[in-house]
Design a protein around this motif. Sequence first.
Motif, short mmCIF file in Angstrom:
data_model
loop_
_atom_site.label_atom_id
_atom_site.label_comp_id
_atom_site.label_asym_id
_atom_site.label_seq_id
_atom_site.Cartn_x
_atom_site.Cartn_y
_atom_site.Cartn_z
N GLY A 19 -2.57 1.56 0.08
CA GLY A 19 -3.42 2.67 -0.33
C GLY A 19 -2.78 3.33 -1.53
N ASN A 48 3.99 0.29 -2.77
CA ASN A 48 3.53 0.39 -4.16
C ASN A 48 3.84 1.75 -4.76
N HIS A 86 -1.63 -8.17 -0.22
CA HIS A 86 -2.19 -6.83 -0.42
C HIS A 86 -3.20 -6.50 0.66
C1 GLC Z 1 -5.37 -3.69 -1.26
C2 GLC Z 1 -5.08 -2.85 -0.04
C3 GLC Z 1 -4.56 -1.48 -0.41
C4 GLC Z 1 -3.40 -1.60 -1.40
C5 GLC Z 1 -3.83 -2.43 -2.60
C6 GLC Z 1 -2.74 -2.64 -3.62
O1 GLC Z 1 -6.49 -3.19 -1.92
O2 GLC Z 1 -6.22 -2.74 0.79
O3 GLC Z 1 -4.11 -0.79 0.73
O4 GLC Z 1 -3.02 -0.34 -1.85
O5 GLC Z 1 -4.27 -3.70 -2.17
O6 GLC Z 1 -1.60 -3.25 -3.08
#
Ligand code: GLC
Length: 481
Positions: free
Chosen positions: A384, A248, A166
Amino acid sequence: MRIAILASEGAPYVKSGGLGDVMEALPAALSRIEGNEVVLILPYYKKIKENPKYEVEQIAQFYVGLGWRQQYAGVMKLTNRTDGVQVYFIDNLYYFGGRDGAIYGDMDDAERFCFFSKACLDTLVNLDFIPDVIQCNDWQTALVPTALKAQYGPLLPNTRCMFTIHNVEYQGWAHGDFFDNVLALPWEYRGRLDMGGSVNLMKGAIECADLVTTVSESYAKELMYPYYAHGLDRVLSDAAWKLTGITNGIDTGTFNPETDPALPAHYSKKAFVKGKAACKAALQQEVGLPQKADVPLLVMVTRLAGHKGLDLLCYMARRLLWEEDCQLLILGTGEAHYEDYFRELAEEFPDRVSAQITFNLGLAARIYAGGDLYLMPSKSEPCGLSQMNAMRYGTVPVVHATGGLKDTVPGADENGENGLGFTFQSYNADDFLASLKRGLHLYRNDRKAFRALQKRGMEQDFSWDVPAQKYMDLFHKMLEQ
Ligand code: GLC
């Protein structure tokens, strides 16, 4: 399929950032797919323990071997979740249950989360829940693929393991001695975990996992470059054959402007103008800004961390406020110098800038709903989520075209056609300001086109169903390997 998901945070129980959101929605989406049995394992932090909402029952206890230590682990089964995901918490007073404050940032984090990683594997064995696949997340569970190969092979011989990145910035570095002292893995694994004499848990995971994923397609490509990979570019390039990006989703049940209980007014993608105007007026009042319907409200919900692009905003904020009639609202906590900067800016421009230096999920929702333009100039952004929340609530994003921002916010042209937001390519404050000005210009001079842009964002399908299916495809692929 039997799926075990392991993570250091998962909403609603515990969340410090986007990982927590993903760990709420992905297990749920996977368990909605027929034939799946999904288990989610999290640490039993003090905060969870003390929350009377979560009913638990202890169902196992054992000792986890960490080098010369044998550490107690209790398995607490959550008994009042109803969507089919079985949640277990790993209880240990010393590592989790007895600590106040933030969930990360202690001196012994590497040891705490290696304990957790091994306790997760021991839990699966103890409960005789032998998964087809394990999906583990970020450095806190990065020991899992390595330990699975090195130590748990006889116990879980057919279990495949996916490691998901992530954020590559946090890798789980530890002193070289950590290898013998805490991990006590067979010697041939020393090299897999080694980075210049130190231990790097994420490196081990990338090398040992059956597949590696990250949270957007663009970020998967960016990770091959030193600029983005924080030292792991070579390791990730070598693993390119097993690295995939799956963008995501967001929890479209929770993030729904038609029903969100945090909002003062509700609206839909078919009729949003009145509802959004009511949310904007209420928001301006809530954060102490003058209730001006036609002054564009620029908003940001973010951790105040360097890679979120705050340096660009700090660099040009005064010029923006000088040149444009607009209001600026920021919600978030983080690095002290950013907190101070935005507090000072709000003091200097009390009628135009509001700095909410706090963590408040209700206010975050009201900001997604009440804003006009959503700023996200991140230097890098694995995926994000908040740009998708903003679009779902009809707020137009202005983003740096990187990682998941690039994948989820195609740039609109000058007259607002074709894209979903305003983007800039090279990371500098002038380009950010220029793209922001394109948004402001459209808002002021062609409200019809601006509304069409808002509507297109609201019409996107950001639900987890599509990504969950992509995870399933990769799970099947691992099982065939
Ligand atoms: C981390 C990343 C972000 C992403 C999140 C969930 O916080 O920095 O970009 O959306 O993980 O995968």
